[in-house]
Design a protein around this motif. Sequence first.
Motif, PDB file in Angstrom:
ATOM      1  N   GLY A 193    -121.652   4.099  15.310  1.00 52.16           N
ATOM      2  CA  GLY A 193    -122.180   3.679  13.987  1.00 52.16           C
ATOM      3  C   GLY A 193    -121.461   2.226  13.622  1.00 52.16           C
ATOM      4  O   GLY A 193    -121.359   1.784  12.507  1.00 52.16           O
ATOM      5  N   THR A 194    -121.017   1.598  14.754  1.00 57.07           N
ATOM      6  CA  THR A 194    -120.081   0.454  14.378  1.00 57.07           C
ATOM      7  C   THR A 194    -120.850  -0.559  13.800  1.00 57.07           C
ATOM      8  O   THR A 194    -122.215  -0.965  14.085  1.00 57.07           O
ATOM      9  N   THR A 195    -120.330  -1.566  12.879  1.00 56.37           N
ATOM     10  CA  THR A 195    -120.849  -2.570  12.362  1.00 56.37           C
ATOM     11  C   THR A 195    -121.121  -3.676  13.447  1.00 56.37           C
ATOM     12  O   THR A 195    -120.169  -4.177  14.164  1.00 56.37           O
ATOM     13  N   VAL A 196    -122.161  -4.415  13.363  1.00 61.31           N
ATOM     14  CA  VAL A 196    -122.578  -5.577  14.161  1.00 61.31           C
ATOM     15  C   VAL A 196    -122.281  -6.587  13.262  1.00 61.31           C
ATOM     16  O   VAL A 196    -122.788  -7.219  12.598  1.00 61.31           O
ATOM     17  N   HIS A 197    -120.903  -7.354  13.530  1.00 61.38           N
ATOM     18  CA  HIS A 197    -120.496  -8.461  12.708  1.00 61.38           C
ATOM     19  C   HIS A 197    -121.176  -9.606  13.255  1.00 61.38           C
ATOM     20  O   HIS A 197    -121.359  -9.871  14.530  1.00 61.38           O
ATOM     21  N   HIS A 198    -121.307 -10.750  12.377  1.00 62.56           N
ATOM     22  CA  HIS A 198    -122.033 -11.771  12.824  1.00 62.56           C
ATOM     23  C   HIS A 198    -120.910 -12.956  12.736  1.00 62.56           C
ATOM     24  O   HIS A 198    -120.418 -13.125  11.536  1.00 62.56           O
ATOM     25  N   LEU A 199    -120.807 -13.646  13.819  1.00 66.53           N
ATOM     26  CA  LEU A 199    -119.713 -14.736  13.788  1.00 66.53           C
ATOM     27  C   LEU A 199    -120.219 -16.220  14.059  1.00 66.53           C
ATOM     28  O   LEU A 199    -119.540 -17.000  13.337  1.00 66.53           O
ATOM     29  N   ALA A 200    -121.134 -16.414  14.683  1.00 66.84           N
ATOM     30  CA  ALA A 200    -121.569 -17.861  14.927  1.00 66.84           C
ATOM     31  C   ALA A 200    -123.118 -17.885  15.217  1.00 66.84           C
ATOM     32  O   ALA A 200    -123.664 -17.240  15.895  1.00 66.84           O
ATOM     33  N   THR A 201    -123.797 -18.937  14.627  1.00 69.23           N
ATOM     34  CA  THR A 201    -125.218 -19.396  14.946  1.00 69.23           C
ATOM     35  C   THR A 201    -125.412 -20.857  14.707  1.00 69.23           C
ATOM     36  O   THR A 201    -124.533 -21.568  14.379  1.00 69.23           O
ATOM     37  N   ARG A 202    -126.506 -21.267  14.800  1.00 65.10           N
ATOM     38  CA  ARG A 202    -126.995 -22.643  14.439  1.00 65.10           C
ATOM     39  C   ARG A 202    -128.165 -22.502  13.442  1.00 65.10           C
ATOM     40  O   ARG A 202    -128.892 -21.516  13.445  1.00 65.10           O
ATOM     41  N   PRO A 203    -128.412 -23.554  12.803  1.00 71.26           N
ATOM     42  CA  PRO A 203    -129.414 -23.590  11.602  1.00 71.26           C
ATOM     43  C   PRO A 203    -130.981 -23.470  12.025  1.00 71.26           C
ATOM     44  O   PRO A 203    -131.754 -22.932  11.322  1.00 71.26           O
ATOM     45  N   ASP A 204    -131.031 -23.683  13.265  1.00 73.52           N
ATOM     46  CA  ASP A 204    -132.414 -23.818  13.903  1.00 73.52           C
ATOM     47  C   ASP A 204    -132.543 -23.089  15.154  1.00 73.52           C
ATOM     48  O   ASP A 204    -131.716 -23.038  15.881  1.00 73.52           O
ATOM     49  N   ALA A 205    -133.959 -22.500  15.443  1.00 70.36           N
ATOM     50  CA  ALA A 205    -134.516 -21.997  16.752  1.00 70.36           C
ATOM     51  C   ALA A 205    -134.211 -22.874  17.746  1.00 70.36           C
ATOM     52  O   ALA A 205    -134.609 -24.342  17.367  1.00 70.36           O
TER      53      ALA A 205
END
Length: 323
Positions: A193-205
């Motif tokens: 049940g761990t939370t999937v934390h979001h750390l980094a991404t980019r604005p566009d596909a």
Amino acid sequence: MRAPRALTALIAAVFLALLPNTAYAQPDYPDPQPVTGQQIIHDPTVIRLKSGGYVAYSTGGVIGARLSKDREHWADSGNAFAEPPSWWYEYNDTGDPWAPDISYRAGRYWLYYAVSSWGTNHSAIGVATSPSGLPGTWKDHGKVFSSERTDTWNAIDPALIRADGRLWMSFGSYWTGIRMVELNPRTGKAVAGTTVHHLATRPDAPYAVEGPYIVKHGRYYYLFASYDACCAGVNSTYKIKVGRSTSVTGPYADSTGKPMLEGGGDLLLEGHGRYVGTGGESVFQDHGQDWLAYHYYDAEDEGTPKLGLNRLSWKKNGWPIVL
């Protein structure tokens, strides 16, 4: 008017050179240290063994292995495994693993790796342990965490870090970027049940950020990640960026304060000269000194992927610099 303008330009150049953390500075990237022997590698993870010497594992083979006595001359040492564990074939027809991560804790070595199908997020991260860290001694323990086509993350490129008495694994590629889950330190697998934390991404596909690695320095956690395109030889555009946070789960931001969830990240190292597409990075310590390990594509050898090693130092303001 030419002399005053030239003087003004010179003064401006000197001024900007003194501002290494601004977006205007133009860094002069160092070449990797010279290495000999078996230089071919992709997505390297390196550790100094308790028994002495070094081992590097990588994408290729059944997790390709390299050994070195001095961190300069490397010998091909086969593979971590003699043959792929049977469950790997659930994710590709060849049982092909990617992007391993080696660490040491609780009296043994831990090797994390990913199995996937190219271009999909039907992926899983697995783990094996060894008493020595040497190739041929690994016992596989199966899946740690997985992703399916219905998920918005991709379970590849694992990297571990211990923080505040807990064990964490960052991972990710495209599919909205870099994520993190908590692991059970006894089993080495994801906490139920761990939370999937979001750390980094980019604005566009296609959200081209992957291959995370997190280290603690001072009071900050630093997230290193590979941006843009790998695996295209001399046409690769891989580069390494970094951000930091006071919490291992984020939020991470660059030196200008731009969040890494909004495309932020300070450029740490990119291709220069013959060293094209620097990325697939990891960090290891050797006698108290941090080192950055990565691959590059050699423009003077038909784009062959090779091992890059550079000292990783830290400026007075806490930000890392490659030497």
